[in-house]
Design a protein around this motif. Structure first.
Motif, PDB file in Angstrom:
ATOM      1  N   LEU B 111       0.826  -1.212   0.000  1.00  0.00           N
ATOM      2  CA  LEU B 111       0.000   0.000   0.000  1.00  0.00           C
ATOM      3  C   LEU B 111       0.860   1.261   0.000  1.00  0.00           C
ATOM      4  N   ASN B 112       1.915   1.277   0.813  1.00  0.00           N
ATOM      5  CA  ASN B 112       2.729   2.486   0.909  1.00  0.00           C
ATOM      6  C   ASN B 112       3.545   2.729  -0.364  1.00  0.00           C
ATOM      7  N   PHE B 113       4.080   1.655  -0.964  1.00  0.00           N
ATOM      8  CA  PHE B 113       4.820   1.817  -2.213  1.00  0.00           C
ATOM      9  C   PHE B 113       3.882   2.216  -3.358  1.00  0.00           C
ATOM     10  N   GLN B 114       2.664   1.686  -3.325  1.00  0.00           N
ATOM     11  CA  GLN B 114       1.671   2.033  -4.353  1.00  0.00           C
ATOM     12  C   GLN B 114       1.352   3.531  -4.291  1.00  0.00           C
ATOM     13  N   MET B 115       1.137   4.029  -3.074  1.00  0.00           N
ATOM     14  CA  MET B 115       0.862   5.460  -2.917  1.00  0.00           C
ATOM     15  C   MET B 115       2.083   6.283  -3.341  1.00  0.00           C
ATOM     16  N   ALA B 116       3.281   5.787  -2.984  1.00  0.00           N
ATOM     17  CA  ALA B 116       4.513   6.497  -3.338  1.00  0.00           C
ATOM     18  C   ALA B 116       4.698   6.550  -4.852  1.00  0.00           C
ATOM     19  N   ALA B 117       4.381   5.447  -5.532  1.00  0.00           N
ATOM     20  CA  ALA B 117       4.553   5.405  -6.992  1.00  0.00           C
ATOM     21  C   ALA B 117       3.670   6.459  -7.653  1.00  0.00           C
ATOM     22  N   GLU B 118       2.429   6.566  -7.154  1.00  0.00           N
ATOM     23  CA  GLU B 118       1.519   7.569  -7.727  1.00  0.00           C
ATOM     24  C   GLU B 118       2.045   8.986  -7.497  1.00  0.00           C
ATOM     25  N   LEU B 119       2.539   9.244  -6.284  1.00  0.00           N
ATOM     26  CA  LEU B 119       3.043  10.581  -5.954  1.00  0.00           C
ATOM     27  C   LEU B 119       4.309  10.905  -6.750  1.00  0.00           C
ATOM     28  N   ALA B 120       5.212   9.917  -6.902  1.00  0.00           N
ATOM     29  CA  ALA B 120       6.458  10.149  -7.645  1.00  0.00           C
ATOM     30  C   ALA B 120       6.154  10.410  -9.121  1.00  0.00           C
ATOM     31  N   GLU B 121       5.171   9.671  -9.661  1.00  0.00           N
ATOM     32  CA  GLU B 121       4.799   9.887 -11.060  1.00  0.00           C
ATOM     33  C   GLU B 121       4.210  11.285 -11.258  1.00  0.00           C
ATOM     34  N   ASP B 122       3.469  11.760 -10.234  1.00  0.00           N
ATOM     35  CA  ASP B 122       2.960  13.137 -10.296  1.00  0.00           C
ATOM     36  C   ASP B 122       4.112  14.129 -10.400  1.00  0.00           C
ATOM     37  N   GLU B 123       5.253  13.763  -9.839  1.00  0.00           N
ATOM     38  CA  GLU B 123       6.420  14.656  -9.872  1.00  0.00           C
ATOM     39  C   GLU B 123       7.302  14.388 -11.089  1.00  0.00           C
ATOM     40  N   GLY B 124       6.805  13.545 -12.007  1.00  0.00           N
ATOM     41  CA  GLY B 124       7.515  13.353 -13.264  1.00  0.00           C
ATOM     42  C   GLY B 124       8.545  12.228 -13.275  1.00  0.00           C
ATOM     43  N   VAL B 125       8.543  11.390 -12.253  1.00  0.00           N
ATOM     44  CA  VAL B 125       9.473  10.255 -12.224  1.00  0.00           C
ATOM     45  C   VAL B 125       8.746   9.025 -12.775  1.00  0.00           C
ATOM     46  N   GLN B 126       9.394   8.348 -13.728  1.00  0.00           N
ATOM     47  CA  GLN B 126       8.797   7.120 -14.259  1.00  0.00           C
ATOM     48  C   GLN B 126       9.077   5.990 -13.267  1.00  0.00           C
ATOM     49  N   VAL B 127       8.022   5.325 -12.798  1.00  0.00           N
ATOM     50  CA  VAL B 127       8.199   4.299 -11.772  1.00  0.00           C
ATOM     51  C   VAL B 127       7.626   2.967 -12.233  1.00  0.00           C
ATOM     52  N   ALA B 128       8.393   1.898 -12.064  1.00  0.00           N
ATOM     53  CA  ALA B 128       7.884   0.534 -12.227  1.00  0.00           C
ATOM     54  C   ALA B 128       8.074  -0.163 -10.886  1.00  0.00           C
ATOM     55  N   SER B 129       7.229  -1.146 -10.599  1.00  0.00           N
ATOM     56  CA  SER B 129       7.345  -1.844  -9.321  1.00  0.00           C
ATOM     57  C   SER B 129       7.376  -3.345  -9.538  1.00  0.00           C
ATOM     58  N   VAL B 130       8.191  -4.029  -8.750  1.00  0.00           N
ATOM     59  CA  VAL B 130       8.178  -5.487  -8.783  1.00  0.00           C
ATOM     60  C   VAL B 130       7.910  -5.977  -7.370  1.00  0.00           C
ATOM     61  N   LEU B 131       6.997  -6.950  -7.269  1.00  0.00           N
ATOM     62  CA  LEU B 131       6.576  -7.493  -5.982  1.00  0.00           C
ATOM     63  C   LEU B 131       7.295  -8.828  -5.761  1.00  0.00           C
ATOM     64  N   VAL B 132       7.982  -8.952  -4.625  1.00  0.00           N
ATOM     65  CA  VAL B 132       8.707 -10.186  -4.314  1.00  0.00           C
ATOM     66  C   VAL B 132       7.826 -11.047  -3.412  1.00  0.00           C
ATOM     67  N   ASP B 133       7.523 -12.262  -3.848  1.00  0.00           N
ATOM     68  CA  ASP B 133       6.665 -13.155  -3.052  1.00  0.00           C
ATOM     69  C   ASP B 133       7.133 -14.597  -3.190  1.00  0.00           C
ATOM     70  N   ASP B 134       8.118 -14.964  -2.386  1.00  0.00           N
ATOM     71  CA  ASP B 134       8.819 -16.234  -2.573  1.00  0.00           C
ATOM     72  C   ASP B 134       8.561 -17.280  -1.501  1.00  0.00           C
ATOM     73  N   ASP B 135       7.851 -16.927  -0.424  1.00  0.00           N
ATOM     74  CA  ASP B 135       7.765 -17.819   0.728  1.00  0.00           C
ATOM     75  C   ASP B 135       6.693 -18.894   0.538  1.00  0.00           C
ATOM     76  N   VAL B 136       7.118 -20.135   0.375  1.00  0.00           N
ATOM     77  CA  VAL B 136       6.157 -21.210   0.072  1.00  0.00           C
ATOM     78  C   VAL B 136       5.338 -21.624   1.291  1.00  0.00           C
ATOM     79  N   ALA B 137       5.693 -21.125   2.485  1.00  0.00           N
ATOM     80  CA  ALA B 137       4.928 -21.499   3.677  1.00  0.00           C
ATOM     81  C   ALA B 137       3.536 -20.878   3.664  1.00  0.00           C
ATOM     82  N   VAL B 138       3.359 -19.836   2.854  1.00  0.00           N
ATOM     83  CA  VAL B 138       2.056 -19.177   2.788  1.00  0.00           C
ATOM     84  C   VAL B 138       1.345 -19.604   1.506  1.00  0.00           C
ATOM     85  N   VAL B 139       0.116 -20.018   1.667  1.00  0.00           N
ATOM     86  CA  VAL B 139      -0.665 -20.419   0.504  1.00  0.00           C
ATOM     87  C   VAL B 139      -0.988 -19.186  -0.333  1.00  0.00           C
TER      88      VAL B 139
END
Lengths: 202, 330
Positions: B111-139
């Protein structure tokens, strides 16, 4: 209920009362967050609402809408975690719904908070029954149509009702079946917001 | 619980002041909680920004430097940073070629990175995001928060960081980061809970003689508790749990990661068992890293992360890196 008129000062008092009740209950919120979370909910909410009160005192907003928007922004920029964006969105969206009005009715407050809760559900991708803050917010807002006291009671009941639930969102969801039997800290802090609201409405 | 601190309220700020003093090659903004490599913005280079709760050191601040991250945003202990931090970091490191946010999959971070990406893009920075989700213990399911981001974060930050350092464009750096995420899985165990400075006592009760299987990196309990197992038994369980969701056809990078309070002596012994299981299962090992990299305060225990790599990912893994927490090749 329908005759109640709420101005900016009322919303500042609400936020101040919320900060006080969260301060009192911080240890309990953190305690609830230990078995199914990461033991920081109380401190995070305490830090956030203290920052809200400081900001509102420094620059008292002129309208109910501006008050909740300022409070929501402050939560987003000071809390972190999931609670910051979720509580921040709840208040900001409610504030936006009030527009520029110098005063709002109890019904307008209910409608504004309902819009805020919709935004929270959308942002978190969750629904009532997932063992989240929605389980206290949704019944609280429904009961707000009756009275502030009814809302406080309904949200408290909603928070208690999360005990047997299986968490499907947030950090508690990682525990699967082991999340059952614990009260959700987010639902508990949501009920505290309604308790503070009932307190300042007296 | 005794801790080497002044007061709980200042642990993050105190650690940042220490980083600033120890690493003149970094710019550490203690007040705004942003760690930036001193030569940023690096001309003609895509920038990498990550962040998350504190308590996982050296992740992420210890991975800021040439060949890895351009900036890191530390939050409170186990609490995601706020959007203002990421917006400030993005502005400080963007050379005009865009910024990649590396985000571990936790509701708060997302949530916080999502809000940050929107705000940074408003300031003219091109932002891409990658989500890391590697833990097999969680379904992983659309009805849950999904798999947690743990050890694979190191692989993503190293490999995408090397790609950016080589001058690859944002889309390519992002695609490589996604490839690493898709090719990586982890499993962790705890021999003890951990103690957050704010609470001062263990986050959960783990009796002597028992361990938690499938823990994350925030002192949250795992999915299952069992009688204590040997290093050999834990390796069998953990590696098989990872292989059940990975099935590598290519050689793997292996991260045997300590959670913070397990000695390297034990970690290397465990690594021997991990290699034994991989050999028995016919999985080729390309490179191995053993140490405390993605930690959970003072938790005892370890995690295993495997990342299957093709020639390009392996080349990028071997590329030079100069950070406080990871350093080789130059």
């Amino acid at each position: 209920m329908s005759e109640t008129v709420l101005d900016a000062a009322f919303f500042v008092r609400w936020m101040t009362a919320a900060a006080a009740v969260i301060d009192r209950e911080a240890d309990r919120l953190t305690e609830l967050d230990s078995p199914i979370g990461d033991a920081d909910h109380g401190r995070n909410m305490q830090r956030g609402f203290a920052a809200v009160v400081t900001a509102l005192e420094a620059e008292p907003p002129a309208t109910p809408g501006a008050t909740l928007i300022a409070a929501g922004r402050k939560l987003i920029s000071s809390v972190g975690g999931a609670s910051g964006p979720l509580y921040g969105t709840l208040l900001r969206r409610a504030g936006k719904a009030f527009g520029e009005a110098p005063q709002v009715s109890a019904e307008e407050l209910r409608a504004g908070l309902a819009a805020g809760v919709d935004a929270v559900a959308q942002l978190g991708g969750s629904a009532p029954g997932d063992k989240t803050m929605l389980d206290a917010l949704v019944p609280g807002i429904e009961a707000l149509a009756t009275s502030f006291d009814a809302a406080a009671a309904a949200s408290e009941k909603g928070a208690l009702a999360t005990v047997p639930m299986l968490a499907r969102k947030g950090r508690a969801s990682y525990l699967g079946e082991r999340s059952i039997g614990h009260q959700d800290p987010g639902a508990t802090s949501s009920a505290l917001l309604f308790a503070a609201l009932a307190e300042v409405a007296k | 619980m005794k801790m080497l601190i002044n007061v709980a309220e200042t642990v993050v700020a105190d650690a940042l002041r220490g980083m600033a003093a120890a690493h003149p090659e970094l710019v550490v903004d203690v007040e705004n909680r942003v760690i930036v490599r001193r030569d940023a913005p690096v001309a003609d280079k895509v920038a990498l920004v990550s962040g998350g709760g504190s308590g996982h050191e050296p992740l992420h601040g210890g991975f800021v430097g040439p060949g890895m991250l351009d900036a890191a945003c530390p939050g409170e202990v186990f609490t995601s940073p706020v959007p203002d931090q990421m917006v400030r970091a993005a502005a400080a490191v963007d050379s005009g070629h865009g910024v990649l946010f590396v985000v571990k999959n936790y509701t708060g971070d997302v949530l916080n990175f999502q809000m940050a990406a929107e705000l940074a893009e408003d300031e003219g920075v091109q932002v891409a995001s990658v989500l890391v989700d590697d833990d097999v213990a969680v379904v992983d399911s659309t009805f849950t928060a999904g798999r947690r981001g743990t050890g694979a974060t190191l692989f993503v930050e190293k490999i995408a960081g090397a790609a950016a350092e080589e001058g690859m464009p944002l889309e390519r750096v992002e695609a490589l980061a996604r490839q690493v995420v898709a090719s990586s899985r982890s499993f962790g165990v705890a021999l003890s809970a951990c103690t957050t400075p704010a609470k001062g006592s263990p986050t959960f009760d783990l009796p002597a003689g028992e361990l938690e299987l499938g823990v994350g990196i925030h002192g949250e309990p795992g999915r299952e508790r069992r009688a204590m197992m040997t290093s050999r038994e834990i390796a069998d369980f953990a590696v098989d749990a990872v292989l059940a969701e990975l099935d590598p056809r290519l050689p793997v990078l292996v991260l045997v990661n300590g959670m913070g309070a397990t000695p390297l002596l034990e970690l290397y012994g465990f690594q021997a068992e991990v290699r034994r299981v991989l050999d028995e299962r016919g999985v080729a090992v390309a490179r191995t890293l053993v140490g405390n990299y993605v930690t959970s305060l003072d938790m005892a225990g370890c995690s295993v992360t495997l990342c299957q790599v093709d020639g390009e990912l392996l080349r990028l893994w071997d590329a030079p890196v100069q950070t406080a927490g990871l350093r080789w090749g130059r």
